[in-house]
Design an enzyme around this catalytic site. Sequence first.
Site, PDB file in Angstrom:
ATOM      1  N   ASP A  11     -10.613 -29.187 -43.774  1.00 19.24           N
ATOM      2  CA  ASP A  11     -11.040 -28.419 -44.934  1.00 19.24           C
ATOM      3  C   ASP A  11      -9.868 -28.328 -45.899  1.00 19.24           C
ATOM      4  O   ASP A  11      -8.722 -28.625 -45.551  1.00 19.24           O
ATOM      5  CB  ASP A  11     -11.508 -27.014 -44.530  1.00 19.24           C
ATOM      6  CG  ASP A  11     -12.054 -26.210 -45.713  1.00 19.24           C
ATOM      7  OD1 ASP A  11     -12.578 -26.828 -46.652  1.00 19.24           O
ATOM      8  OD2 ASP A  11     -11.944 -24.976 -45.705  1.00 19.24           O
ATOM      9  N   SER A  12     -10.177 -27.875 -47.097  1.00 16.82           N
ATOM     10  CA  SER A  12      -9.149 -27.724 -48.130  1.00 16.82           C
ATOM     11  C   SER A  12      -8.404 -26.411 -47.942  1.00 16.82           C
ATOM     12  O   SER A  12      -8.189 -25.669 -48.899  1.00 16.82           O
ATOM     13  CB  SER A  12      -9.810 -27.725 -49.513  1.00 16.82           C
ATOM     14  OG  SER A  12     -10.712 -26.632 -49.620  1.00 16.82           O
ATOM     15  N   TYR A  43     -10.329 -27.544 -53.401  1.00 15.39           N
ATOM     16  CA  TYR A  43     -10.932 -28.806 -53.824  1.00 15.39           C
ATOM     17  C   TYR A  43     -11.950 -28.587 -54.950  1.00 15.39           C
ATOM     18  O   TYR A  43     -12.243 -29.495 -55.706  1.00 15.39           O
ATOM     19  CB  TYR A  43     -11.666 -29.468 -52.656  1.00 15.39           C
ATOM     20  CG  TYR A  43     -10.789 -30.108 -51.603  1.00 15.39           C
ATOM     21  CD1 TYR A  43      -9.401 -30.078 -51.674  1.00 15.39           C
ATOM     22  CD2 TYR A  43     -11.368 -30.751 -50.519  1.00 15.39           C
ATOM     23  CE1 TYR A  43      -8.614 -30.661 -50.699  1.00 15.39           C
ATOM     24  CE2 TYR A  43     -10.601 -31.349 -49.537  1.00 15.39           C
ATOM     25  CZ  TYR A  43      -9.224 -31.305 -49.622  1.00 15.39           C
ATOM     26  OH  TYR A  43      -8.464 -31.884 -48.648  1.00 15.39           O
ATOM     27  N   CYS A  74     -16.090 -28.493 -45.260  1.00 16.94           N
ATOM     28  CA  CYS A  74     -15.854 -28.143 -46.661  1.00 16.94           C
ATOM     29  C   CYS A  74     -17.074 -28.585 -47.454  1.00 16.94           C
ATOM     30  O   CYS A  74     -17.415 -29.777 -47.443  1.00 16.94           O
ATOM     31  CB  CYS A  74     -14.602 -28.862 -47.165  1.00 16.94           C
ATOM     32  SG  CYS A  74     -14.279 -28.699 -48.937  1.00 16.94           S
ATOM     33  N   THR A  76     -17.482 -28.776 -50.679  1.00 17.88           N
ATOM     34  CA  THR A  76     -17.112 -29.643 -51.793  1.00 17.88           C
ATOM     35  C   THR A  76     -16.830 -31.057 -51.326  1.00 17.88           C
ATOM     36  O   THR A  76     -17.283 -32.030 -51.938  1.00 17.88           O
ATOM     37  CB  THR A  76     -15.881 -29.071 -52.521  1.00 17.88           C
ATOM     38  OG1 THR A  76     -16.174 -27.752 -52.980  1.00 17.88           O
ATOM     39  CG2 THR A  76     -15.495 -29.938 -53.704  1.00 17.88           C
ATOM     40  N   GLU A 152      -6.952 -17.769 -49.461  1.00 14.38           N
ATOM     41  CA  GLU A 152      -5.781 -18.527 -49.015  1.00 14.38           C
ATOM     42  C   GLU A 152      -4.509 -17.680 -49.110  1.00 14.38           C
ATOM     43  O   GLU A 152      -3.555 -17.881 -48.361  1.00 14.38           O
ATOM     44  CB  GLU A 152      -5.617 -19.791 -49.857  1.00 14.38           C
ATOM     45  CG  GLU A 152      -6.693 -20.847 -49.642  1.00 14.38           C
ATOM     46  CD  GLU A 152      -6.544 -21.593 -48.326  1.00 14.38           C
ATOM     47  OE1 GLU A 152      -5.421 -21.674 -47.805  1.00 14.38           O
ATOM     48  OE2 GLU A 152      -7.564 -22.074 -47.815  1.00 14.38           O
ATOM     49  N   CYS A 184     -19.556 -22.287 -49.598  1.00 15.69           N
ATOM     50  CA  CYS A 184     -18.153 -22.655 -49.388  1.00 15.69           C
ATOM     51  C   CYS A 184     -17.744 -22.112 -48.032  1.00 15.69           C
ATOM     52  O   CYS A 184     -18.060 -20.960 -47.702  1.00 15.69           O
ATOM     53  CB  CYS A 184     -17.271 -22.068 -50.493  1.00 15.69           C
ATOM     54  SG  CYS A 184     -15.489 -22.312 -50.237  1.00 15.69           S
ATOM     55  N   HIS A 186     -15.052 -21.089 -46.986  1.00 14.43           N
ATOM     56  CA  HIS A 186     -14.168 -19.927 -47.065  1.00 14.43           C
ATOM     57  C   HIS A 186     -14.951 -18.615 -47.116  1.00 14.43           C
ATOM     58  O   HIS A 186     -14.491 -17.574 -46.661  1.00 14.43           O
ATOM     59  CB  HIS A 186     -13.283 -19.996 -48.318  1.00 14.43           C
ATOM     60  CG  HIS A 186     -12.135 -20.950 -48.238  1.00 14.43           C
ATOM     61  ND1 HIS A 186     -12.295 -22.311 -48.273  1.00 14.43           N
ATOM     62  CD2 HIS A 186     -10.797 -20.734 -48.142  1.00 14.43           C
ATOM     63  CE1 HIS A 186     -11.105 -22.891 -48.208  1.00 14.43           C
ATOM     64  NE2 HIS A 186     -10.183 -21.957 -48.121  1.00 14.43           N
TER      65      HIS A 186
END
Length: 263
Positions: A11-12, A43, A74, A76, A152, A184, A186
């Site tokens: 994942d980003s 991303y 992810c 995206t 993050e 997403c 996250h």
Amino acid sequence: MQTNNPIGVFDSGVGGTSILKEIIHALPAENTIYLADIKNAPYGERTSEEILQLAIKNTARLIDYGSKLIVVACNTATTNAIDTLRNTYDIPFIGIEPAIKPAALASRTKSIGILATKGTLSSALFARTSSLYTSKLNVIEVIGRGLVELIEGGELKSDRLFELLASYLKPMIAQNIDHLVLGCSHYPYLIPIIEEILPKNVTIIDSGQAVALQTKRILDKNNLLNQIQVEGEHKLYSNASIEVLTKLTSETIKNKKISYLDF
């Protein structure tokens, strides 16, 4: 391919650990490797070509680490790169995209909200999926700008995060949504705050459990389930600070064999 080879996940950043948690719960004997591409997060604001190149780079690394299957944790990256990855590499891929179908089918008010990144909402795959199930619905799509960066940064309980989330959700509430789709990986970490803001009748949908069950099905179909029935080992790699990654996983993936490494 050895059946005790790991499941690769990328994942980003740290968000995909919400998917990793579900995979570990559903497949306790499996070994996993997680790549947190924190340096290149988020991303969602990148171009399709940038997202594709990052996805290819992460995939190549996971294959070098011996992954027998790769989960693109992810939204995206899935919506922009999954077709190319499947056509390029000879191992199974599991993608993650907004769970529009269950929300659309279950909605009684015929109004649903989708909170996602710009990269997901503007992708061709998202457009195809949405067109299949939402033609008779009122769909409120909102880009969650700034949310990934706050997660993050470890801000899961800040006033700034609450206010930003509220600004995204209030237009949906005003249009009487009864389902909110989290687009997403996250965003599941925001569910406690989202629940404070949304009315009680709104159902929150994320893809974590569905991705874990699909991973199990695909491993079984390809005879790749680990035959060594002991608790799996989990290696979590980061190309930046591992502080947030460590904090999130220590709270959600407890009592497991976890090691943290750099890449």
